[in-house]
Design a protein around this motif. Structure first.
Motif, short mmCIF file in Angstrom:
data_model
loop_
_atom_site.label_atom_id
_atom_site.label_comp_id
_atom_site.label_asym_id
_atom_site.label_seq_id
_atom_site.Cartn_x
_atom_site.Cartn_y
_atom_site.Cartn_z
N VAL A 88 0.87 -1.18 0.00
CA VAL A 88 0.00 0.00 0.00
C VAL A 88 0.91 1.23 0.00
N THR A 89 1.04 1.88 -1.14
CA THR A 89 2.02 2.96 -1.29
C THR A 89 1.43 4.35 -1.14
N GLY A 90 0.11 4.45 -1.02
CA GLY A 90 -0.55 5.72 -0.78
C GLY A 90 -1.59 5.57 0.31
N ILE A 91 -1.58 6.47 1.31
CA ILE A 91 -2.51 6.35 2.43
C ILE A 91 -3.27 7.64 2.66
N ASN A 92 -4.53 7.48 3.01
CA ASN A 92 -5.42 8.59 3.34
C ASN A 92 -6.18 8.19 4.61
N PRO A 93 -5.48 8.24 5.76
CA PRO A 93 -6.05 7.67 6.99
C PRO A 93 -7.30 8.40 7.47
N ALA A 94 -8.05 7.71 8.33
CA ALA A 94 -9.32 8.22 8.82
C ALA A 94 -9.25 8.61 10.29
N THR A 95 -10.04 9.64 10.63
CA THR A 95 -10.20 10.03 12.02
C THR A 95 -11.43 9.36 12.61
N MET A 96 -11.55 9.43 13.92
CA MET A 96 -12.72 8.93 14.64
C MET A 96 -13.52 10.12 15.17
N THR A 97 -14.63 9.81 15.86
CA THR A 97 -15.46 10.86 16.45
C THR A 97 -14.89 11.22 17.81
N GLY A 294 -10.71 5.63 21.50
CA GLY A 294 -10.87 5.67 22.94
C GLY A 294 -11.71 4.55 23.51
N LEU A 295 -12.20 3.65 22.66
CA LEU A 295 -13.03 2.53 23.12
C LEU A 295 -12.24 1.24 23.04
N ASP A 296 -12.50 0.32 24.00
CA ASP A 296 -11.80 -0.96 24.04
C ASP A 296 -12.33 -1.91 22.98
N VAL A 297 -11.40 -2.60 22.31
CA VAL A 297 -11.74 -3.50 21.22
C VAL A 297 -11.02 -4.83 21.45
N ASP A 298 -11.76 -5.93 21.31
CA ASP A 298 -11.14 -7.26 21.35
C ASP A 298 -10.92 -7.74 19.92
N LYS A 300 -9.65 -10.99 17.54
CA LYS A 300 -9.34 -12.40 17.41
C LYS A 300 -9.34 -12.73 15.93
N GLY A 301 -8.19 -13.12 15.41
CA GLY A 301 -8.08 -13.33 13.96
C GLY A 301 -8.31 -12.01 13.25
N ASN A 302 -9.22 -12.00 12.28
CA ASN A 302 -9.52 -10.74 11.59
C ASN A 302 -10.84 -10.13 12.06
N HIS A 303 -11.33 -10.56 13.24
CA HIS A 303 -12.53 -9.99 13.85
C HIS A 303 -12.13 -8.98 14.92
N ALA A 304 -12.64 -7.75 14.80
CA ALA A 304 -12.41 -6.72 15.80
C ALA A 304 -13.78 -6.24 16.29
N THR A 305 -14.06 -6.41 17.58
CA THR A 305 -15.38 -6.06 18.13
C THR A 305 -15.24 -5.25 19.39
N LEU A 306 -16.19 -4.33 19.61
CA LEU A 306 -16.19 -3.52 20.83
C LEU A 306 -16.42 -4.40 22.04
N VAL A 307 -15.67 -4.14 23.10
CA VAL A 307 -15.87 -4.87 24.35
C VAL A 307 -17.25 -4.56 24.93
N SER A 308 -17.71 -3.33 24.76
CA SER A 308 -18.95 -2.88 25.39
C SER A 308 -20.20 -3.56 24.86
N ASP A 309 -20.31 -3.71 23.53
CA ASP A 309 -21.55 -4.25 22.97
C ASP A 309 -21.35 -5.23 21.82
N GLY A 310 -20.10 -5.58 21.49
CA GLY A 310 -19.85 -6.57 20.45
C GLY A 310 -19.96 -6.04 19.04
N ALA A 311 -20.15 -4.72 18.86
CA ALA A 311 -20.25 -4.16 17.50
C ALA A 311 -18.92 -4.27 16.78
N LEU A 312 -18.99 -4.47 15.45
CA LEU A 312 -17.76 -4.50 14.67
C LEU A 312 -17.01 -3.17 14.84
N ALA A 313 -15.71 -3.27 15.02
CA ALA A 313 -14.89 -2.08 15.30
C ALA A 313 -13.77 -1.99 14.28
N GLY A 314 -14.11 -1.68 13.04
CA GLY A 314 -13.11 -1.65 12.00
C GLY A 314 -12.65 -3.07 11.68
#
Length: 390
Positions: A88-97, A294-298, A300-314
């Protein structure tokens, strides 16, 4: 430099056996570099690999334990180093809320890094192309992994503060068009930035109104928006009915079912789809607990989920792996997948004149992949970062 024995990806989205010539960090017409240089030509044997342009990720948050929103040049440097290493030779990173003042600081750091990189180019790091602002003008109902405490109504003055801090490098700003003042915001800033529909609970009519008024982009289609159904087509239906709109897809095998990815190509066509990774700081790292916005994320493999409610987190997948997944597990032709990770994002960003294809005069950023799409070499600005045989 001459790279021989490769299948070269052309602007017409086909592969053609041949060779690639590079001179002064740019792609050159065959033979041009030897005619203009008295030095002995360097030759790289591509061993029959696919030669594709360097990938461009217009929406991701981080990798290798770092996040763009860490707000340090050191974090961006490490992110850029990892991204280049995977093609990936060009990046346009994203901000959060995040709070407005914190976002201003993050954007100012990104702008400073970009100027430093231009003054002192480093071929071992991906080029910083700007910023994708995913928040804070989004919906509480579809916030996903965004922090609801920092969500705000659309505000033109605040956007101009963001753009001032970023020194004009904000390329995309996300909005929820159903919120108060959103449509007026779209009309006010549409000529200054790509307006995206992002983390929105909008119905079809609200989304279509935003696109009719000048919005032109959709953030990670299907995710953080209403479901696409036969009586309530929502944002997805509005995208389909708005030919000027380009849509992001996360093809990591987690966010969207392969059948829906194939259906999206049939609905929108290959020229309107941009592959993104939406990767967070756990990408390239072991399983464990990390943070995003600023939110905790678990992870595992290629799954990233919020600790608080299990929502996909990127995602925890880089863009090159997303391309492989699209081809190998979703039956998207390689020629199409490559365009969605190179040409299409370059066109959306407005940088296709200088990058995004293997064309004489453009930046010599390319990747060599073997028949199984394994990475064999990355070449950036004509410099070999990882190489196969000579």
């Amino acid at each position: 430099m001459r790279i021989k024995n490769v299948k070269v990806y052309r602007e017409d989205k086909s592969f053609e056996e041949g060779e690639i010539c590079i001179r002064d960090g740019l792609f050159a017409a065959p033979g041009e570099e030897t005619e203009n240089s008295g030095e002995q030509e360097e030759t790289l044997d591509g061993e029959g690999c696919y030669a594709i342009p360097g990938l461009i990720d217009i929406h991701f948050h981080g990798c290798m334990g770092h996040d763009f929103c860490d707000g340090t040049e050191e974090a961006i440097e490490e992110i850029a180093k990892y991204e280049a290493s995977v093609g990936v030779t060009g990046i346009n990173p994203a901000t959060m809320t995040l709070p407005v003042e914190e976002l201003e600081e993050i954007l100012a750091t990104g702008a400073a890094y970009g100027k430093k990189q231009q003054a002192q180019p480093d071929p071992a790091r991906a080029d910083f192309l700007g910023v994708n602002m995913e928040g804070p003008f989004i919906s509480e109902e579809k916030k996903g992994a965004q922090d609801a405490r920092n969500i705000r109504l659309c505000d033109v003055e605040i956007f101009h503060r963001f753009q001032k801090a970023a020194e004009g490098t904000v390329n995309y700003i996300g909005v929820a068009p159903e919120k108060e003042g959103a449509l007026e915001f779209v009309e006010a800033v549409k000529d200054e930035v790509h307006v995206s529909l992002a983390h929105t609970n909008a119905d079809y009519d609200s989304a279509k109104a935003a696109y009719d008024r000048g919005a032109c982009h959709a953030v990670h289609l299907y995710n953080a928006m209403p479901a696409f159904t036969h009586r309530a087509p929502g944002v997805v239906g509005a995208v389909a009915d708005s030919p000027h709109v380009m849509a992001e897809l996360i093809c990591d095998g987690v966010h969207i079912h392969p059948a829906m990815v194939r259906a999206t190509f049939k609905m929108l066509g290959e020229d309107r789809i941009i592959f993104i990774s939406d990767s967070m700081r756990a990408t390239g790292m072991p399983d464990g607990r990390y943070t995003l916005g600023g939110l905790d994320v678990d992870v595992k493999g290629n799954h990233a989920t919020l600790v608080s409610d299990g929502a996909l987190a990127g995602s925890a997948t880089n863009l090159m792996d997303c391309v492989r997944t699209a081809v190998k597990k979703m039956d998207i032709p390689l020629e199409t997948a490559v365009a969605c990770a190179t040409m299409n994002p370059a066109k959306s960003l407005g940088v296709y004149e200088t990058r995004g294809s293997i064309t004489p005069g453009k930046k010599a950023d390319l990747v060599l992949l073997d028949k199984d799409l394994r990475l064999k070499a990355v070449i950036k600005d004509g410099n070999v970062l990882t190489e196969t045989g000579r």
